[in-house]
Scaffold this motif. Structure first.
Motif, PDB file in Angstrom:
ATOM      1  N   SER A   1       0.869  -1.469   0.137  1.00 46.95           N
ATOM      2  CA  SER A   1      -0.141   0.295   0.099  1.00 46.95           C
ATOM      3  C   SER A   1       0.920   1.581   0.068  1.00 46.95           C
ATOM      4  N   GLY A   2       0.442   1.876  -0.057  1.00 42.82           N
ATOM      5  CA  GLY A   2       1.024   3.768  -0.402  1.00 42.82           C
ATOM      6  C   GLY A   2      -0.224   5.003  -0.118  1.00 42.82           C
ATOM      7  N   GLN A   3       0.643   6.183  -0.373  1.00 44.06           N
ATOM      8  CA  GLN A   3       0.282   7.252   0.208  1.00 44.06           C
ATOM      9  C   GLN A   3       1.145   7.918  -0.971  1.00 44.06           C
ATOM     10  N   LEU A   4       0.437   9.245  -1.113  1.00 42.34           N
ATOM     11  CA  LEU A   4       1.362  10.189  -1.610  1.00 42.34           C
ATOM     12  C   LEU A   4       0.518  11.535  -1.547  1.00 42.34           C
ATOM     13  N   VAL A   5       1.123  12.683  -0.692  1.00 42.57           N
ATOM     14  CA  VAL A   5       0.213  13.613   0.007  1.00 42.57           C
ATOM     15  C   VAL A   5       1.438  15.234  -0.336  1.00 42.57           C
ATOM     16  N   VAL A   6       0.491  15.833  -1.062  1.00 41.78           N
ATOM     17  CA  VAL A   6       0.668  18.055  -1.175  1.00 41.78           C
ATOM     18  C   VAL A   6       0.484  18.022  -0.769  1.00 41.78           C
TER      19      VAL A   6
END
Length: 612
Positions: free
Chosen positions: A532-537
């Protein structure tokens, strides 16, 4: 004691962005908050905004620092003086740390020796942290002095079911960083015990921005111990304790003569921080009683400022009773606290005696009201009474309205009263706050939430030329918080939040380091059954910073906007073991959260954690 947090199990959601809108999801799950009231209550029934960050969210955060984890929540912004260990300030709705008391396992850990009493987030990592609650708005009716901007309540890890669990974590990465922790938690029908020890070391980066020609790396070393326990002595009596300790060593940059500008220096801050609490919960028929004694102590050898040695102590004794009268839940009690400080050769002490009460009334199955009242008697400036009224209306199964108004105060800190730049004639700051919010869940389970907020503070205390003084007039912070989440497909969610804050002083100038616009957008996905992964701007814009501290009020100047992208990924090796990777500042953005101080370049960290 400003507030004794009741014992309760806190259920929250699985990711940070989900935690940021926990009240929405709590409508179905029955999430419990221990911060928003004198007694535990479902977040779906509170009239105030409280954000809940759970254990899984904390573990999967894109940073090891608690402050960075909280920075992505609506209404919260962060400014810091460098890397891990250095001074870091969290603002809630534009109001700085001196208006936000921080509790760890029910212990008030704000620093009474600081120039303005506040909590230092610099050395606090996520190791051993189980959940975090952020309560917003003026909350002095519950927590007493300082609680004008809100309250942060941190609970450490402990066992949730009978048996013994062991946990370990190891991480390594950029800047020669190594972090490790080991914990054990055990629980039986009669008692529980939890212990965590963690250590982190890093060579770090220059606290004074490297882009200004500063090349010396400023490192950090810190060790944290956490111990909690409880024992059901009889069917009616439960005894418990909590202990936390941090020993840290932080490299600092300063302002050496003759230029007195921020630059590389070979200074080190040595600090220890201790918090301890014992309590007894007694069930005696109509009224349940809680007695508590808490103590905290902070010592800092700070070589950079005009004052080098700081020490502070706080002792708090509290009683609280809880009962029911029909549809009304009543809580009442009294507390006594004593705070001491020493700044080099200067010392000071003050005492606060308090009485408080709160009534929670279920008007109907869909409407809840709460009213809290508190009187604090301060040994230096006298008495002050605060109140809070909150309402919650569940208009339908999918829509909830919230509203709250409250008053608050901040007593002058010991340093402001008795320090070398202080004045014993200072009086308390006084605040009024209001908020109105709505949240709605759509048929596809998408969730949106909006809150309008307003806070005003009279008689602000600030530094002017030769010392601290009372600023005539009213400072205000107002704005709106928006957040939402929607499923893009199976196992993939899009989330976001936007906060607009208009924070100005009595003279109309923008308050420093408060972003007008704070935007978070992210996506999280289950890429496979194990990965699983997460990308946050995060985009921050519209800030000002003081440029001249010799004038009063100091002149604000614009600070550059910035956009930072962080990512994390987790891989399940087994049911008990995970590997993970964190990527900070993917695009290598060159930015500052405080004028002149550096931030991390692109960095990568790898780790493994297990529980069994």
């Amino acid at each position: 004691m400003k507030h004794l947090l009741a014992s309760a199990s806190v259920l929250a959601l699985a990711t940070l962005p989900r935690a940021a809108i926990a009240q929405d999801d709590a409508f179905d799950l029955g999430t419990i908050t221990v911060s928003a009231s004198q007694t535990p209550v479902e977040t779906s029934r509170t009239g105030t905004v409280v954000e809940i960050v759970d254990q899984e969210t904390i573990e999967n955060s894109t940073s090891i620092r608690v402050a960075d984890t909280l920075d992505t929540l609506p209404g919260i912004s962060l400014s810091g003086n460098g890397g891990l260990g250095t001074a870091s300030t969290l603002r809630i709705r534009g109001l700085p740390a001196r208006y936000v008391p921080v509790y760890i396992d029910g212990i008030d850990m704000t620093d009474p020796s600081g120039t303005q009493t506040s909590f230092g987030f610099g050395p606090l990592t996520t190791a051993g942290i189980g959940s975090i609650e952020v309560l917003k708005g003026s909350q002095s009716a519950l927590y007493g002095s300082e609680a004008i901007g809100g309250v942060i309540n941190i609970s450490t890890l402990r066992a949730t079911e009978n048996g013994t669990q062991l946990r370990y974590n190891f991480e390594a990465g950029s800047y020669n960083t190594f972090a490790s922790s080991f914990g054990v938690a055990t629980k039986s029908d009669r008692g529980e015990l939890a212990f965590t020890i963690s250590h982190v070391s890093t060579d770090g980066f220059s606290a004074a921005d490297e882009n200004d020609g500063n090349t010396e790396a400023d490192g950090y070393k810190g060790t944290t111990l956490i111990l909690t326990g409880a024992y059901q002595a009889t069917e009616q009596v439960k005894l418990g304790f909590a202990l936390n300790y941090i020993d840290s060593e932080t490299d600092q940059d300063g302002f050496p003569a003759p230029a007195f500008t921020l630059t590389d220096t070979a200074n080190q801050e040595f600090a220890t921080r201790l918090g301890a609490r014992i309590y007894a919960e007694i069930e005696s028929g109509a009224v349940d009683h809680t007695l508590s004694l808490a103590y905290s102590e902070i010592n800092r050898d700070y070589p950079v400022g005009t004052t080098n040695a700081f020490s502070g102590e706080r002792t708090e004794l509290s009683y609280k009773g809880v009962t029911q009268a029909g549809a009304v839940d009543l809580a009442f009690g009294a507390s006594y606290s004593e705070e001491k400080f020493a700044a080099d050769a200067v010392t000071g002490t003050y005492r606060i005696a308090s009485v408080f009460g709160e009534a929670q009334y279920a008007v109907s199955n869909d409407i809840d009201l709460s009213f809290a009242l508190r009187h604090d008697d301060h040994s230096t400036f006298g008495g002050f009474t605060t109140g809070r009224l909150a309402a919650n209306w569940r208009v339908s199964a999918n829509t909830t309205l919230r509203a709250a108004i409250g008053t608050g105060f901040r007593a002058p800190s010991l340093y402001e009263l008795f320090g070398p730049f202080g004045s014993p004639t200072l009086e308390q700051e006084e605040s009024r706050s209001a908020e109105f919010g709505v949240e709605h869940r759509f048929v596809n389970n998408a969730v949106v939430k909006a809150t309008v907020f307003y806070t005003e503070i009279d008689n602000l205390i600030d530094f002017a030329g030769a010392g601290y003084t009372q600023v005539p007039g009213t400072s205000t912070s107002k704005g709106v918080e928006l957040s939402g989440r929607v499923a893009l497909g199976a196992g993939t969610d899009l989330f976001g939040s936007y906060t607009f804050t208009d924070a100005t002083g009595a003279n109309g100038a923008q308050l420093v380091r408060v972003p007008k616009h704070d935007f978070v957008l992210g996506v999280e996905a289950d890429l496979t059954d194990k990965l699983s992964g997460q990308l946050v701007v995060n985009h921050v814009a519209g800030r000002a910073n003081e440029s001249d501290f010799s004038t009063f009020p100091a002149t604000p100047v614009p600070m550059a906007d910035y956009t930072v992208i962080n990512a994390s990924a987790t891989y399940d090796f087994s049911d008990t073991t995970q590997g993970y990777m964190r990527l900070e500042n993917l695009t290598n953005e060159q930015y500052q959260t405080s004028l002149g101080y550096g931030t991390s370049d692109r960095a990568v960290y790898f780790g493994v954690r297990a529980s069994f």
